[in-house]
Design an enzyme around this catalytic site. Structure first.
Site, PDB file in Angstrom:
ATOM      1  N   ASP A   1       0.752  -1.340  -0.060  1.00  0.00           N
ATOM      2  CA  ASP A   1      -0.122   0.048   0.049  1.00  0.00           C
ATOM      3  C   ASP A   1       0.973   1.404  -0.020  1.00  0.00           C
ATOM      4  OD1 ASP A   1      -2.276   1.377   0.000  1.00  0.00           O
ATOM      5  OD2 ASP A   1      -2.697   1.279   2.196  1.00  0.00           O
TER       6      ASP A   1
ATOM      7  N   ASN B   1     -10.784  -2.562  -5.795  1.00  0.00           N
ATOM      8  CA  ASN B   1     -10.045  -1.627  -6.464  1.00  0.00           C
ATOM      9  C   ASN B   1     -10.608  -1.255  -7.871  1.00  0.00           C
ATOM     10  OD1 ASN B   1      -6.678  -2.725  -5.120  1.00  0.00           O
ATOM     11  ND2 ASN B   1      -8.133  -0.919  -4.664  1.00  0.00           N
TER      12      ASN B   1
HETATM   13  C1  IPE Z   1      -5.214  -2.916  -0.371  1.00  0.00           C
HETATM   14  O1  IPE Z   1      -5.069  -1.566  -0.549  1.00  0.00           O
HETATM   15  C2  IPE Z   1      -5.229  -3.389  -2.016  1.00  0.00           C
HETATM   16  C3  IPE Z   1      -3.938  -3.460  -2.476  1.00  0.00           C
HETATM   17  C4  IPE Z   1      -2.788  -3.330  -1.866  1.00  0.00           C
HETATM   18  C5  IPE Z   1      -3.608  -4.183  -3.577  1.00  0.00           C
HETATM   19  P1  IPE Z   1      -6.355  -0.505  -0.581  1.00  0.00           P
HETATM   20  O2  IPE Z   1      -5.453   1.093  -0.829  1.00  0.00           O
HETATM   21  O3  IPE Z   1      -7.187  -0.554  -1.830  1.00  0.00           O
HETATM   22  O4  IPE Z   1      -6.822  -0.503   0.908  1.00  0.00           O
HETATM   23  P2  IPE Z   1      -7.865   0.445   1.414  1.00  0.00           P
HETATM   24  O5  IPE Z   1      -8.981   0.978   0.505  1.00  0.00           O
HETATM   25  O6  IPE Z   1      -7.065   1.580   2.045  1.00  0.00           O
HETATM   26  O7  IPE Z   1      -8.471  -0.388   2.673  1.00  0.00           O
HETATM   27  C1  IPE Z   2      -1.571   0.111  -3.418  1.00  0.00           C
HETATM   28  O1  IPE Z   2      -1.316   1.800  -3.351  1.00  0.00           O
HETATM   29  C2  IPE Z   2      -1.576  -0.310  -4.632  1.00  0.00           C
HETATM   30  C3  IPE Z   2      -3.108  -0.838  -5.191  1.00  0.00           C
HETATM   31  C4  IPE Z   2      -4.039  -0.636  -4.313  1.00  0.00           C
HETATM   32  C5  IPE Z   2      -3.169  -1.218  -6.765  1.00  0.00           C
HETATM   33  P1  IPE Z   2      -2.400   2.665  -3.434  1.00  0.00           P
HETATM   34  O2  IPE Z   2      -2.874   3.105  -4.896  1.00  0.00           O
HETATM   35  O3  IPE Z   2      -3.719   2.358  -2.540  1.00  0.00           O
HETATM   36  O4  IPE Z   2      -1.837   3.921  -2.691  1.00  0.00           O
HETATM   37  P2  IPE Z   2      -2.375   5.074  -1.678  1.00  0.00           P
HETATM   38  O5  IPE Z   2      -3.089   4.078  -0.753  1.00  0.00           O
HETATM   39  O6  IPE Z   2      -3.556   5.815  -2.428  1.00  0.00           O
HETATM   40  O7  IPE Z   2      -1.243   5.886  -1.239  1.00  0.00           O
HETATM   41 MG    MG Z   3      -4.131   2.393  -0.527  1.00  0.00          MG
END
Ligand code: IPE
Ligand code: IPE
Ligand code: MG
Length: 246
Positions: free
Chosen positions: A16, A64
């Protein structure tokens, strides 16, 4: 019962913070995802070097899809480009690549790349890399229930034979041992629908570092912390000590 060795056999990571990494640099979110691929590469190497045997990376959750269309498209393009670029190296370095998740929802091009990559690395056995893509823990449990129910209604499986062990075999992670350590980067302390069933006795480790900045040193910090944990699986500390003396 899983063992208490100081090096985790199976690590799972919620990668994340790509978006926040990019935002901090006034870059588009896609740049954070691209940089995240470099962290994936160095983490695979660092895990293999440390003696970890299985790595499961959460790359795209079932939720996502709800992100802006441009971001979803850029992620799909990045998956295709990364597979094109990296599979040869995985083949040469003994890594077996497998996808867990509902890959049928991906476009045909990506599905083909996934199938080719799994096929190309299928003879490797030094290290197993699982990519959780269009994965959700609830989806996994429901799809397992659907298959089990079908077996029951077809008369192939008596209800009494549905045990925890049997149920696990129907999950998308069927033949994998449960993760010993689950790392989540970027400060959030939640599971976000990752391995809900499989993480029942997993050790959790959170770091504020954004995923693109995760590296061998950060992995070592997580391993050091894991080495200090006392896993008990419901037993008392005295019981654990007595069994490790035996
Ligand atoms: C979890 O991260 C999914 C992945 C790392 C692929 P998210 O960024 O989607 O999770 P939330 O929305 O903060 O819970
Ligand atoms: C994790 O990074 C990757 C995916 C969920 C695909 P994020 O895109 O969730 O990054 P933040 O949470 O917005 O910083
Ligand atoms: Mg995230």
């Amino acid at each position: 019962m899983p063992d208490n060795h100081s090096i985790p056999h199976h690590i799972a990571i919620v990668m994340d913070g790509n978006g926040r990494w990019a935002k901090k640099r006034f870059l588009p979110r896609a740049a954070g995802h691209r940089e995240g691929v470099n962290a994936v590469k160095s983490t695979i190497e660092a895990c293999a070097k440390a003696g970890v045997k299985i790595l499961t990376l959460f790359a795209f959750s079932s939720e996502n899809w709800k992100r802006p269309k441009t971001e979803v498209v850029s992620l799909m393009d990045l998956f295709v480009a990364s597979l094109d670029k990296e599979v040869k190296r995985l083949v040469e370095s003994g890594v077996r690549l497998q996808f867990v998740g509902d890959c049928k929802q991906f476009n045909q091009k990506l599905q083909d790349k996934i199938a080719e990559a799994e096929q190309a690395t299928s003879a490797n056995s030094d290290f197993l890399l699982n990519i959780a893509a269009n994965y959700g823990g609830r989806w996994d449990i429901v799809q397992a229930c659907q298959t089990l129910c079908k077996q029951v209604t077809d008369g192939k499986l008596p209800v009494e034979e549905i045990t925890e062990q049997k149920f696990s075999e129907y999950l998308s992670t069927a033949l994998l041992p449960d993760p010993d350590l689950l790392i989540r980067t970027a400060g959030e302390q939640r599971i976000s629908n990752f391995l809900l069933w499989q993480a029942a006795y997993t050790e959790f480790y959170y770091t504020d570092v954004f995923w693109p900045d995760f590296d061998e040193y950060q992995l070592q910090l997580a391993l050091d912390e894991y080495g200090k944990r006392k896993r008990k699986f419901g037993l008392t500390q005295e019981q654990i000590e007595a069994s490790s003396d035996a």
